[in-house]
Design a protein around this motif. Structure first.
Motif, mmCIF file in Angstrom:
data_model
loop_
_atom_site.group_PDB
_atom_site.id
_atom_site.type_symbol
_atom_site.label_atom_id
_atom_site.label_comp_id
_atom_site.label_asym_id
_atom_site.label_seq_id
_atom_site.Cartn_x
_atom_site.Cartn_y
_atom_site.Cartn_z
ATOM 1 N N GLY A 94 0.807 -1.212 0.000
ATOM 2 C CA GLY A 94 0.000 0.000 0.000
ATOM 3 C C GLY A 94 0.840 1.261 0.000
ATOM 4 N N MET A 95 1.945 1.236 0.778
ATOM 5 C CA MET A 95 2.836 2.399 0.784
ATOM 6 C C MET A 95 3.441 2.632 -0.596
ATOM 7 S SD MET A 95 2.903 3.839 3.784
ATOM 8 C CE MET A 95 4.453 4.734 3.748
ATOM 9 N N ALA A 96 3.874 1.567 -1.239
ATOM 10 C CA ALA A 96 4.430 1.719 -2.585
ATOM 11 C C ALA A 96 3.373 2.224 -3.565
ATOM 12 C CB ALA A 96 4.998 0.378 -3.055
ATOM 13 N N TYR A 97 2.165 1.721 -3.436
ATOM 14 C CA TYR A 97 1.083 2.150 -4.321
ATOM 15 C C TYR A 97 0.769 3.627 -4.125
ATOM 16 C CZ TYR A 97 -3.446 1.908 -6.703
ATOM 17 O OH TYR A 97 -4.493 2.108 -7.569
ATOM 18 N N LEU A 98 0.729 4.077 -2.858
ATOM 19 C CA LEU A 98 0.480 5.494 -2.594
ATOM 20 C C LEU A 98 1.617 6.367 -3.114
ATOM 21 C CD1 LEU A 98 -1.026 5.371 1.019
ATOM 22 C CD2 LEU A 98 -2.219 5.826 -1.126
ATOM 23 N N GLY A 99 2.850 5.848 -3.019
ATOM 24 C CA GLY A 99 3.973 6.606 -3.559
ATOM 25 C C GLY A 99 3.857 6.810 -5.053
ATOM 26 N N VAL A 100 3.456 5.746 -5.758
ATOM 27 C CA VAL A 100 3.273 5.869 -7.205
ATOM 28 C C VAL A 100 2.134 6.842 -7.514
ATOM 29 C CG1 VAL A 100 2.661 4.613 -9.306
ATOM 30 C CG2 VAL A 100 4.225 3.591 -7.649
ATOM 31 N N ALA A 101 1.038 6.740 -6.742
ATOM 32 C CA ALA A 101 -0.094 7.657 -6.959
ATOM 33 C C ALA A 101 0.315 9.103 -6.713
ATOM 34 C CB ALA A 101 -1.255 7.261 -6.037
ATOM 35 N N LEU A 102 1.163 9.322 -5.693
ATOM 36 C CA LEU A 102 1.627 10.684 -5.420
ATOM 37 C C LEU A 102 2.456 11.221 -6.579
ATOM 38 C CD1 LEU A 102 1.890 13.059 -3.458
ATOM 39 C CD2 LEU A 102 3.883 11.895 -2.453
ATOM 40 N N LEU A 120 -4.828 8.755 -12.086
ATOM 41 C CA LEU A 120 -4.818 9.033 -10.643
ATOM 42 C C LEU A 120 -6.180 8.748 -10.025
ATOM 43 C CD1 LEU A 120 -3.393 10.166 -8.148
ATOM 44 C CD2 LEU A 120 -4.114 12.454 -8.885
ATOM 45 N N ALA A 121 -7.259 9.162 -10.708
ATOM 46 C CA ALA A 121 -8.590 8.895 -10.186
ATOM 47 C C ALA A 121 -8.867 7.396 -10.087
ATOM 48 C CB ALA A 121 -9.633 9.582 -11.081
ATOM 49 N N ALA A 122 -8.406 6.641 -11.080
ATOM 50 C CA ALA A 122 -8.606 5.181 -11.040
ATOM 51 C C ALA A 122 -7.833 4.552 -9.889
ATOM 52 C CB ALA A 122 -8.170 4.570 -12.374
ATOM 53 N N MET A 123 -6.619 5.033 -9.644
ATOM 54 C CA MET A 123 -5.819 4.488 -8.540
ATOM 55 C C MET A 123 -6.447 4.804 -7.192
ATOM 56 S SD MET A 123 -1.924 5.240 -9.869
ATOM 57 C CE MET A 123 -1.202 4.270 -8.547
ATOM 58 N N LEU A 124 -6.925 6.019 -7.018
ATOM 59 C CA LEU A 124 -7.584 6.373 -5.755
ATOM 60 C C LEU A 124 -8.898 5.610 -5.590
ATOM 61 C CD1 LEU A 124 -6.975 10.240 -5.679
ATOM 62 C CD2 LEU A 124 -5.695 8.434 -4.512
ATOM 63 N N ALA A 125 -9.607 5.401 -6.709
ATOM 64 C CA ALA A 125 -10.840 4.614 -6.639
ATOM 65 C C ALA A 125 -10.552 3.179 -6.240
ATOM 66 C CB ALA A 125 -11.559 4.661 -7.984
ATOM 67 N N ALA A 126 -9.411 2.636 -6.680
ATOM 68 C CA ALA A 126 -9.043 1.264 -6.296
ATOM 69 C C ALA A 126 -8.821 1.162 -4.786
ATOM 70 C CB ALA A 126 -7.792 0.837 -7.054
ATOM 71 N N ILE A 127 -8.232 2.202 -4.196
ATOM 72 C CA ILE A 127 -8.034 2.200 -2.740
ATOM 73 C C ILE A 127 -9.381 2.213 -2.016
ATOM 74 C CG2 ILE A 127 -7.076 3.497 -0.808
ATOM 75 C CD1 ILE A 127 -4.884 4.479 -2.644
ATOM 76 N N ILE A 128 -10.305 3.033 -2.503
ATOM 77 C CA ILE A 128 -11.629 3.100 -1.869
ATOM 78 C C ILE A 128 -12.370 1.778 -2.017
ATOM 79 C CG2 ILE A 128 -13.851 4.270 -1.935
ATOM 80 C CD1 ILE A 128 -12.382 6.781 -2.860
ATOM 81 N N VAL A 129 -12.297 1.187 -3.217
ATOM 82 C CA VAL A 129 -12.951 -0.110 -3.442
ATOM 83 C C VAL A 129 -12.341 -1.181 -2.547
ATOM 84 C CG1 VAL A 129 -13.287 -1.943 -5.143
ATOM 85 C CG2 VAL A 129 -13.683 0.433 -5.781
ATOM 86 N N SER A 130 -11.018 -1.143 -2.390
ATOM 87 C CA SER A 130 -10.345 -2.109 -1.514
ATOM 88 C C SER A 130 -10.826 -1.980 -0.078
ATOM 89 C CB SER A 130 -8.832 -1.905 -1.586
ATOM 90 O OG SER A 130 -8.168 -2.749 -0.670
ATOM 91 N N GLY A 131 -10.990 -0.738 0.382
ATOM 92 C CA GLY A 131 -11.467 -0.538 1.750
ATOM 93 C C GLY A 131 -12.868 -1.057 1.958
#
Length: 463
Positions: A94-102, A120-131
């Motif tokens: 997750g940390m690596a994924y957030l780093g790439v998104a940043l 970027l929107a798709a990556m952030l949406a993936a985090i929300i879907v995961s949660g």
């Protein structure tokens, strides 16, 4: 006019205090809102004093509402929702994924590229879907853990972990049953205020005033946990359950406790580890390790032979017919058996009151024997108790602070938690009776009462 039954039940279930606090909160917040509007009007008109007064009044009303209502309502949160509260812990992935998104976000802002904003929107949406997906997996799961009733140190036992999915549609994926989260490990020390005295000067003590000092206290370590490894469930279908058998092995005797479990999952993308605590308390008493060494097996015939020799007596019930020895009186000769065999035979009779076997654990003083020797003595006592009870002998037990129960598992439970203590020897208080005493002690031979030597077998703990 009578109220309908349904209305009566509704009114009976209304919490008057909660509604009163709710109305007070609404009234207070309304007055705070009015005061805030008045402060705005006063500020626009240039009246500084009125602005400060109304603004302060709005702030005090809002603070009073928070103090009066928020703690009360927080305590009334439904217990099931507290149980379903989820903990979050970000993973390395997750940390690596957030780093790439940043990095993509910074690049999108610098280049104003619409494609990067979409990524970027798709990556952030993936985090929300995961949660949401991981939260949906954990909700509705029920856990049952059955620990074994009897466990001996050094011998593997089996525990059962049952995970039930009570939902009708949603399955559960990749669920782990943990005993403790890495981020929730208990602290070994804590800081607390302790009472003390302020003395001035220290040598003459002219002034003594009660005082408080902030000191660090070392917390007593909790009892060891029953489960030390996670249990993993790959898939649990809806409205069904999955069971796993866990092999447990305890290196030491003693009391083991488990005050709770955690259901955790990384599903679906391993960005977060979500966990939910399950309040299940389990206790297990691990009995001492059983001896199966050659030394122990060679000791048993000697003890059994001494016990059998004590049992035979001069009662009225025939015990056995054996060969005649010069020490036997003539009145015990069995002439019929002698005539049949051609050699003198004598009768032995059992005592009218058969002797009982009593295992005596004379607890050692602190430091009298090594830790390994003491544990060996405890295991020896447990092994002898189980062996002779299994052979059908009438076994009793004696030990310091033991309740005198003749049941073998009560004695094993006492042995499971016994430690060396500074107390008087139990050998001085043993009753003089016909019991055959099997004594395990660290005392020297000269400290053993002479009256016990005739019907006792003494085993010494290694010094």
């Amino acid at each position: 006019m009578r109220l309908p039954t349904t209305l009566k039940s509704v009114l009976a279930n209304i919490d008057a205090e909660a509604w009163l606090r709710f109305l007070i909160a609404i009234l207070g917040l309304g007055l705070a809102f009015v005061a805030a509007i008045l402060s705005t009007i006063a500020r626009e008109s240039g009246n500084v004093a009125a602005t400060a007064l109304f603004a302060s009044t709005a702030l005090l009303l809002a603070g009073a509402v928070g103090v009066i209502t928020v703690p009360y309502l927080a305590k009334r949160v439904v217990s099931s929702r507290l149980r379903d509260a989820l903990d979050f812990e970000i993973t390395r992935e997750g940390m690596a994924y957030l780093g790439v998104a940043l990095i993509i976000g910074v690049a999108a802002l610098n280049t104003t590229n619409n494609l990067l904003f979409i990524v970027l929107a798709a990556m952030l949406a993936a985090i929300i879907v995961s949660g949401f997906a991981s939260a949906a997996v954990l909700r509705g799961l029920e856990l049952e853990v059955s620990a074994p009733e009897i466990a001996f140190a050094g011998k593997p036992v089996t525990a059962h972990v049952l995970l039930r999915n009570s939902r009708r549609v949603i399955p559960a994926f990749s669920v782990r049953v943990l005993t403790e989260l890495k981020s929730k490990k208990k602290k070994k020390t804590k800081w607390e205020w302790q009472k003390t005295e302020f003395v001035f000067p220290k040598k003459r003590e002219w002034v003594r005033v009660p005082d408080y000092a902030l000191r660090r206290t070392i917390l007593q370590p909790p009892p060891p946990a029953i489960f030390d490894k996670p249990v993993y469930f790959t898939f649990v279908p809806p409205n069904s359950s999955a069971e796993a058998q866990v092999e447990l092995e305890f290196t030491r005797r003693g009391r083991y406790t488990q005050d709770g479990f955690h259901l955790a999952t990384r599903f679906p993308f391993s960005f977060l580890v979500k966990s939910r605590r399950v309040n299940l308390t389990r206790e297990l008493l691990v009995y001492p390790a059983l001896l199966e060494s050659k030394e122990f097996l060679e000791m048993l015939p000697l003890i059994t032979g001494e016990y059998v020799t004590l049992v035979r007596g001069r009662g009225s019930e025939l015990y056995r017919i054996r060969e005649h020895t010069p020490e036997d009186p003539a009145r015990f000769v069995d002439w019929k058996a002698s005539a049949k065999t051609g050699s003198l035979k004598v009768r032995e009779f059992a005592r009218e009151e058969d002797s009982r076997l009593r295992i005596v654990f004379d607890n050692a003083l602190p430091g009298a024997v090594s830790s390994d020797a003491y544990e060996h003595a405890v295991s020896l006592a447990a092994s002898l108790a189980l062996r002779f009870t299994g052979e059908g002998l009438d076994v009793y037990y004696a030990a310091p602070r033991y309740n005198g129960s003749p049941h073998v598992y009560d004695f094993l439970a006492w042995l499971a938690v016994v430690e060396p203590l500074d107390e008087e020897s139990i050998l001085e208080s043993l009753p003089s009776s016909s019991e055959y005493n099997l004594i395990i002690t660290a005392r020297k031979p000269e400290n053993i009462p002479p009256g016990l030597w005739g019907n006792s077998h003494v085993i010494y703990m290694e010094q």
